[in-house]
Design an enzyme around this catalytic site. Sequence first.
Site, PDB file in Angstrom:
ATOM      1  N   GLU A   1       0.833  -1.206   0.000  1.00 26.33           N
ATOM      2  CA  GLU A   1       0.000   0.000   0.000  1.00 26.33           C
ATOM      3  C   GLU A   1       0.871   1.262   0.000  1.00 26.33           C
ATOM      4  OE1 GLU A   1      -3.136   0.140  -0.364  1.00 26.33           O
ATOM      5  OE2 GLU A   1      -4.003   1.835   0.714  1.00 26.33           O
TER       6      GLU A   1
ATOM      7  N   THR B   1      -5.295  10.496  -4.379  1.00 28.83           N
ATOM      8  CA  THR B   1      -5.200  10.362  -2.923  1.00 28.83           C
ATOM      9  C   THR B   1      -4.325  11.452  -2.311  1.00 28.83           C
ATOM     10  OG1 THR B   1      -5.447   7.986  -3.165  1.00 28.83           O
ATOM     11  CG2 THR B   1      -4.604   8.759  -1.065  1.00 28.83           C
TER      12      THR B   1
END
Lengths: 308, 308
Positions: A131, A183
């Site tokens: 991630e 993001t």
Amino acid sequence: MKSIKVFAPATVANVVCGFDILGFAVNEPGDELEMEMIDTPGVNIISIEGDEGKLPLDPSKNTVSASIISLLKKLGREDVGFNLKLKKKMPMGSGLGSSSASAVAGLFAANELLGKPLSRLELLPFAMEGEALACGHGHADNVAPALFGGFTLIKSYDPLEVIQLPVPKLFCALLYPHVDVPTRDARQIIRSKVLLKDAVTQWGNIAGLVSSLYTHDYDLLGRCMKDVIIEPIRSILIPEFDNMKELAMGNGALGFGISGSGPTVFSLFKSKENARKSLEEMQAMLNKLGIDSNIYLSEINEKGPVIL
Amino acid sequence: MKSIKVFAPATVANVVCGFDILGFAVNEPGDELEMEMIDTPGVNIISIEGDEGKLPLDPSKNTVSASIISLLKKLGREDVGFNLKLKKKMPMGSGLGSSSASAVAGLFAANELLGKPLSRLELLPFAMEGEALACGHGHADNVAPALFGGFTLIKSYDPLEVIQLPVPKLFCALLYPHVDVPTRDARQIIRSKVLLKDAVTQWGNIAGLVSSLYTHDYDLLGRCMKDVIIEPIRSILIPEFDNMKELAMGNGALGFGISGSGPTVFSLFKSKENARKSLEEMQAMLNKLGIDSNIYLSEINEKGPVIL
């Protein structure tokens, strides 16, 4: 030669009042991965479908392979290797935990092929590494629900502690509008300081939400699905956010919010029919404005990754 | 002529990571109240013991009588009156919810004598009125646990929503050092803005704490008893805070914190013996510094006010 085919679910992170700490998995969408174990070292990405050529094929830069390489190193099993075929069956950069789903699929498959040397909890740090490679930060609020299924609470990051909460029998409606909200940008517009009174409101809501999951009081769950800190800022990046929320709530949604850092929005319903109606109305509204969207409707995922 | 004698418990509010939203009641200390219903209108304070003459005897200014006067007005029962004898069996201004205990004792007794026209939940707003008179703000985090017993969560203030949480089978050690920390001062030193990252830590802890009460995982409860926002500021008003915390934790406390706005400190233990030892060591340490203190040790109160 051993091979396996697995599915790993998309996830909703930053669940309203649970910014950075609360996430859940859905049955739809998700990623599929075919993997075979080979006798020669190295992780080879044979093919990736559904990514429009955006994901790196270099094993050291790809989330899936990089996290598996870490796993093999840690286990001292660099004698073996894997060939991977990834089918991305979900949009990327949509706020649905796309990179988490891929990383979890890869780690779950590799662990199965290796004879399950690690528990799901032990796989978590490797998924977080993946991630971090994809998003620039190693948050667990997508990875943990993708790995465990259900609702997961990240009690703390240091030390990392994940709590699996009871899973509500509800339907999740997801709408991904085709607009770009990276993001990193969504993180940057958040202020570093918040009003104490807003923080108090927020922790009353998150505490009430956790209670509602244990008592299966879904009306209370709805009353707790309020975010006075992040949503007022991030929702401005999402077209028609307030109007979509009104449509969802008007159709009986318990609550409505941003999935991850957006632009996908989610809502929870007791009735599948109402959820479907709400999604259709939201999609029609965006269509009129020339904004395409994907919609998904499923129960909360209870299992995390599974062998297909 | 009907009369009654009741007890209402002291309470710990602002339970570590639950500033303004989480409180619990203890079996000791608490207030005792004798009340008789009379045929003539008016609430008369016959006597108050244990307050060192500090509490007002004027019925409109006293927390107990003022909240009963509100209750009678609301019920349309201004035809009757009450004579009260209050025995304060707990220190005032100590952070133990002294005014809440008195108000709850009065309202509970009056409601009983009137034939229970209202539920405990319906008594809550009247108790909050009394609290506002005593402290200058109508917070419910002492009043609610005093009225319901156990651990109570104030999910929201507007609208007011209280959630009764499962009650842990633990021992609460309380130490009240005889130093002066007025509630108003303790409120004023708190900053109006907090770091988002600290708020996130806090809501991870409060969410985990609520979960731990439902699963009876008291070690998790302990790991969640951390306050990164209020305690670092308010603890400087309490002599030897860090040293007392070290003694408590060294004796096996699950967690340690400020009760209400202080100066009382509380800690939770699985073992009554360890709790007692911890209290004795803390008291001895303060004695050496010339600081007197009261100590109390009891289980968590499960009943709220009771008829004696």
